[in-house]
Design a protein around this motif. Structure first.
Motif, PDB file in Angstrom:
ATOM      1  N   ASP A  37       0.795  -1.225   0.000  1.00  0.00           N
ATOM      2  CA  ASP A  37       0.000   0.000   0.000  1.00  0.00           C
ATOM      3  C   ASP A  37       0.826   1.274   0.000  1.00  0.00           C
ATOM      4  OD1 ASP A  37      -2.706  -1.127   0.215  1.00  0.00           O
ATOM      5  OD2 ASP A  37      -1.977  -1.867   2.145  1.00  0.00           O
ATOM      6  N   GLY A  38       2.035   1.226   0.520  1.00  0.00           N
ATOM      7  CA  GLY A  38       2.816   2.447   0.608  1.00  0.00           C
ATOM      8  C   GLY A  38       4.304   2.166   0.640  1.00  0.00           C
ATOM      9  N   LEU A  39       5.050   3.082   0.080  1.00  0.00           N
ATOM     10  CA  LEU A  39       6.504   3.011   0.002  1.00  0.00           C
ATOM     11  C   LEU A  39       7.034   4.393   0.339  1.00  0.00           C
ATOM     12  CD1 LEU A  39       9.126   1.571  -1.041  1.00  0.00           C
ATOM     13  CD2 LEU A  39       8.504   2.392  -3.314  1.00  0.00           C
ATOM     14  N   GLY A  40       8.065   4.472   1.144  1.00  0.00           N
ATOM     15  CA  GLY A  40       8.599   5.781   1.494  1.00  0.00           C
ATOM     16  C   GLY A  40       9.935   5.691   2.190  1.00  0.00           C
ATOM     17  N   GLN A  41      10.347   6.795   2.756  1.00  0.00           N
ATOM     18  CA  GLN A  41      11.573   6.869   3.532  1.00  0.00           C
ATOM     19  C   GLN A  41      11.244   7.524   4.863  1.00  0.00           C
ATOM     20  OE1 GLN A  41      14.220   8.797   0.586  1.00  0.00           O
ATOM     21  NE2 GLN A  41      15.371   6.885   0.693  1.00  0.00           N
ATOM     22  N   VAL A  42      11.919   7.069   5.918  1.00  0.00           N
ATOM     23  CA  VAL A  42      11.691   7.594   7.262  1.00  0.00           C
ATOM     24  C   VAL A  42      13.023   7.989   7.889  1.00  0.00           C
ATOM     25  CG1 VAL A  42       9.619   6.222   7.653  1.00  0.00           C
ATOM     26  CG2 VAL A  42      11.830   5.318   8.346  1.00  0.00           C
ATOM     27  N   GLU A  43      12.921   8.839   8.887  1.00  0.00           N
ATOM     28  CA  GLU A  43      14.081   9.212   9.695  1.00  0.00           C
ATOM     29  C   GLU A  43      13.785   8.827  11.126  1.00  0.00           C
ATOM     30  OE1 GLU A  43      15.512  13.168   9.092  1.00  0.00           O
ATOM     31  OE2 GLU A  43      15.299  13.015   6.916  1.00  0.00           O
ATOM     32  N   SER A  44      14.728   8.147  11.771  1.00  0.00           N
ATOM     33  CA  SER A  44      14.528   7.685  13.133  1.00  0.00           C
ATOM     34  C   SER A  44      15.872   7.463  13.797  1.00  0.00           C
ATOM     35  CB  SER A  44      13.732   6.378  13.138  1.00  0.00           C
ATOM     36  OG  SER A  44      13.824   5.740  14.390  1.00  0.00           O
ATOM     37  N   GLU A  45      16.086   8.131  14.925  1.00  0.00           N
ATOM     38  CA  GLU A  45      17.332   7.950  15.663  1.00  0.00           C
ATOM     39  C   GLU A  45      17.463   6.530  16.188  1.00  0.00           C
ATOM     40  OE1 GLU A  45      18.306  10.891  18.620  1.00  0.00           O
ATOM     41  OE2 GLU A  45      17.444  12.486  17.393  1.00  0.00           O
ATOM     42  N   VAL A  46      16.366   5.959  16.651  1.00  0.00           N
ATOM     43  CA  VAL A  46      16.401   4.587  17.189  1.00  0.00           C
ATOM     44  C   VAL A  46      16.831   3.607  16.101  1.00  0.00           C
ATOM     45  CG1 VAL A  46      14.973   2.725  18.129  1.00  0.00           C
ATOM     46  CG2 VAL A  46      14.674   5.061  18.957  1.00  0.00           C
ATOM     47  N   LEU A  47      16.252   3.741  14.919  1.00  0.00           N
ATOM     48  CA  LEU A  47      16.611   2.852  13.818  1.00  0.00           C
ATOM     49  C   LEU A  47      18.034   3.101  13.345  1.00  0.00           C
ATOM     50  CD1 LEU A  47      13.266   2.947  11.813  1.00  0.00           C
ATOM     51  CD2 LEU A  47      14.088   1.113  13.293  1.00  0.00           C
ATOM     52  N   GLU A  48      18.443   4.359  13.279  1.00  0.00           N
ATOM     53  CA  GLU A  48      19.816   4.685  12.890  1.00  0.00           C
ATOM     54  C   GLU A  48      20.811   4.006  13.825  1.00  0.00           C
ATOM     55  OE1 GLU A  48      20.552   8.885  12.681  1.00  0.00           O
ATOM     56  OE2 GLU A  48      18.992   9.217  11.199  1.00  0.00           O
ATOM     57  N   GLN A  49      20.546   4.090  15.122  1.00  0.00           N
ATOM     58  CA  GLN A  49      21.460   3.481  16.100  1.00  0.00           C
ATOM     59  C   GLN A  49      21.509   1.966  15.936  1.00  0.00           C
ATOM     60  OE1 GLN A  49      20.090   4.891  19.895  1.00  0.00           O
ATOM     61  NE2 GLN A  49      20.879   6.957  19.556  1.00  0.00           N
ATOM     62  N   ARG A  50      20.356   1.333  15.798  1.00  0.00           N
ATOM     63  CA  ARG A  50      20.322  -0.128  15.700  1.00  0.00           C
ATOM     64  C   ARG A  50      20.950  -0.615  14.403  1.00  0.00           C
ATOM     65  NH1 ARG A  50      17.873  -4.451  18.750  1.00  0.00           N
ATOM     66  NH2 ARG A  50      18.528  -6.292  17.598  1.00  0.00           N
ATOM     67  N   PHE A  51      20.699   0.105  13.295  1.00  0.00           N
ATOM     68  CA  PHE A  51      21.245  -0.285  12.005  1.00  0.00           C
ATOM     69  C   PHE A  51      22.668   0.238  11.783  1.00  0.00           C
ATOM     70  CE2 PHE A  51      16.667  -0.201  10.122  1.00  0.00           C
ATOM     71  CZ  PHE A  51      16.429  -1.489  10.552  1.00  0.00           C
ATOM     72  N   SER A  52      23.144   1.145  12.637  1.00  0.00           N
ATOM     73  CA  SER A  52      24.470   1.779  12.499  1.00  0.00           C
ATOM     74  C   SER A  52      24.618   2.508  11.169  1.00  0.00           C
ATOM     75  CB  SER A  52      25.592   0.747  12.665  1.00  0.00           C
ATOM     76  OG  SER A  52      25.522   0.152  13.933  1.00  0.00           O
ATOM     77  N   VAL A  53      23.584   3.265  10.799  1.00  0.00           N
ATOM     78  CA  VAL A  53      23.577   4.032   9.551  1.00  0.00           C
ATOM     79  C   VAL A  53      22.860   5.354   9.799  1.00  0.00           C
ATOM     80  CG1 VAL A  53      23.577   1.988   8.069  1.00  0.00           C
ATOM     81  CG2 VAL A  53      21.411   3.024   8.736  1.00  0.00           C
TER      82      VAL A  53
END
Length: 160
Positions: free
Chosen positions: A116-132
């Protein structure tokens, strides 16, 4: 979701973001490793979040929300959350540490998936966990069973 992607994406990214197959199976095929689920939580959904996909409204109450990290080896490759009617969750998710697709395949449940949807997000929690750094690709989709929505799933992918 049909046609050309909004930006030039590699075949692997096109498959992960726009494919209607199992993302956990795709991760296994791409990495050659088993996908492990790290359960963050499964709790009643109170609709307190204003950032729910619109399609969650198609589910019958009471709702549960399940959140997980998906890892291959030592690397976290995906974060996901799903919304379920409580009874459907009890009927279809027997092991909370198992990928949803594996639970549904175990019961030989016939499903239709619609992205239903495709996009991009910004998240400090995800950045930290993914190291990116952000932004990170995400998508959300519905599983249909017998013509009705069974669950709504949102996924965010590590660039790895």
């Amino acid at each position: 979701m049909w046609g050309e992607p909004p930006v030039q994406l590699s075949p692997s990214w096109r498959l992960m973001l726009m494919g209607d197959g199992s993302p956990t199976r795709h991760l296994q095929l791409l990495t050659g490793q088993r996908v492990e689920v790290e359960l963050i939580g499964m709790e009643p959904e109170t609709h307190a979040s204003l950032q729910l996909p619109d399609e969650v409204a198609e589910l019958d109450s009471p709702l549960l929300r399940r959140r997980v990290w998906l890892c291959c080896g030592k690397e976290t490759l995906m974060w996901a959350e799903s919304w379920w009617n409580r009874q459907d969750a009890q009927d279809h998710i027997r092991d909370l540490r198992q990928p949803i697709g594996a639970s549904l395949r175990q019961d030989r449940v016939e499903l239709f998936r619609e992205v239903d949807g495709l996009g991009q997000v910004e998240s400090e929690v995800l950045e930290q966990r993914f190291s990116v750094s952000s932004p990170l690709w995400c998508r959300h989709y519905r599983f249909f069973k017998g013509g009705r929505v069974l669950t709504v799933i949102r996924e965010v992918f590590s660039p790895a």
